[in-house]
Design an enzyme around this catalytic site. Structure first.
Site, short mmCIF file in Angstrom:
data_model
loop_
_atom_site.label_atom_id
_atom_site.label_comp_id
_atom_site.label_asym_id
_atom_site.label_seq_id
_atom_site.Cartn_x
_atom_site.Cartn_y
_atom_site.Cartn_z
NE ARG A 91 -3.73 -0.35 0.10
CZ ARG A 91 -4.53 -0.33 -0.97
NH1 ARG A 91 -4.41 -1.24 -1.89
NH2 ARG A 91 -5.41 0.63 -1.11
CG ASN A 107 10.02 -0.88 1.63
OD1 ASN A 107 9.36 -1.90 1.86
ND2 ASN A 107 10.13 -0.37 0.42
CG HIS A 109 12.41 -1.22 -4.01
ND1 HIS A 109 11.07 -1.17 -4.30
CD2 HIS A 109 13.06 -0.95 -5.16
CE1 HIS A 109 10.92 -0.87 -5.59
NE2 HIS A 109 12.11 -0.72 -6.12
CB SER A 136 17.85 -1.09 -1.86
OG SER A 136 18.52 -1.08 -3.11
CG LEU A 144 7.07 4.79 -4.05
CD1 LEU A 144 6.27 4.08 -2.97
CD2 LEU A 144 6.37 4.68 -5.38
CG ASP A 145 10.09 2.18 -3.61
OD1 ASP A 145 9.82 1.63 -2.53
OD2 ASP A 145 9.49 1.93 -4.67
C1 GRF Z 1 9.85 -8.88 -2.11
O1 GRF Z 1 10.44 -9.05 -3.36
C2 GRF Z 1 10.05 -7.47 -1.65
O2 GRF Z 1 11.29 -6.95 -2.02
C3 GRF Z 1 8.95 -6.78 -2.41
O3 GRF Z 1 7.86 -7.65 -2.31
C4 GRF Z 1 8.33 -8.98 -2.19
C5 GRF Z 1 7.74 -9.55 -0.94
O4 GRF Z 1 7.96 -10.93 -0.83
N1 GRF Z 1 8.74 -5.45 -1.93
P1 GRF Z 1 7.63 -11.66 0.53
O5 GRF Z 1 6.18 -11.36 0.89
O6 GRF Z 1 8.59 -11.18 1.57
O7 GRF Z 1 7.81 -13.13 0.23
#
Ligand code: GRF
Length: 196
Positions: A91, A107, A109, A136, A144-145
């Site tokens: 979200r 977070n 990413h 990262s 965002l990110d």
């Molecule tokens: C991961 O690739 C994370 O980097 C991205 O969403 C995916 C989540 O995978 N933001 P999980 O739910 O941790 O298996």
């Protein structure tokens, strides 16, 4: 010992990696796993790991992002966390939420930020002809990110890679990177982690 709330939307493999790391001398412990998606695969996994779980379904707050985020905040703050880890939490967050947890939210990413913010990172890296990709962990800010990068892991992009094969190479690196960064962050150390 820092208390960590982990927010997920899906399978929760990064969450599992974080929770399984939080033992022994590790400077943090899981306090809550929260999903905005009822039935997200990660909820059962958290339950099996003995971690408290919660659901705040964004669909219960149609067209009212602020009410959704206030519900999130009150459920999260009920466990008095020191750190919030987004781990596949899908979200977009507004300043209401971001300012509430400023300076204590991370977070993960799946790109070498600042490249490929947003979605479809693996396809975009392949399309661009990049020879390496990765993931990262960054502090979450209003962009965002876009917050300060606290760790990165790199993998090669091989000839013939598809978004799926590349994602499968990066995900295990996510699982290694996130616990390392969280451990440092929990002790107040923001020196970026570099893997391998
Ligand atoms: C991961 O690739 C994370 O980097 C991205 O969403 C995916 C989540 O995978 N933001 P999980 O739910 O941790 O298996």
């Amino acid at each position: 010992m820092k208390r960590v709330a982990i927010l997920i939307s899906g399978s929760g493999s990064n969450m599992v990696s974080l929770v399984e790391s939080m033992v022994g001398d590790y400077p943090a412990r899981p306090a809550l796993v929260l999903s905005n998606v009822p039935g997200a695969g990660g909820l059962a996994k958290a339950d099996a790991l003995g971690v408290e779980t919660a659901v705040v379904d964004h669909r219960d707050f149609p067209k009212d992002r602020e009410a959704f985020e206030n519900a999130l905040i009150s459920r999260i703050d009920a466990v008095e966390p020191d750190i919030i880890c987004l781990a596949g939490f899908m979200r977009i967050l507004t300043p209401v939420f971001l300012s509430h947890y400023a300076g204590r939210m991370l977070n993960i990413h799946p790109s070498l930020l600042p490249k490929y913010k947003g979605l479809n990172t693996h396809a975009r890296a392949i399309e661009a002809g990049d020879t390496e990709a990765g993931c990262s962990v960054h502090e979450v800010t209003a962009e965002l990110d876009g917050g300060p990068i606290l760790g990165q892991a790199r993998v090669p992009i091989e000839p013939g890679d598809t978004p799926d094969t590349l994602a499968a190479r990066i995900l295990p690196m996510e699982h290694r990177l996130y616990p390392l960064v969280l451990a440092r962050f929990a002790t107040g150390d923001r020196t970026p982690v570099e893997l391998p």
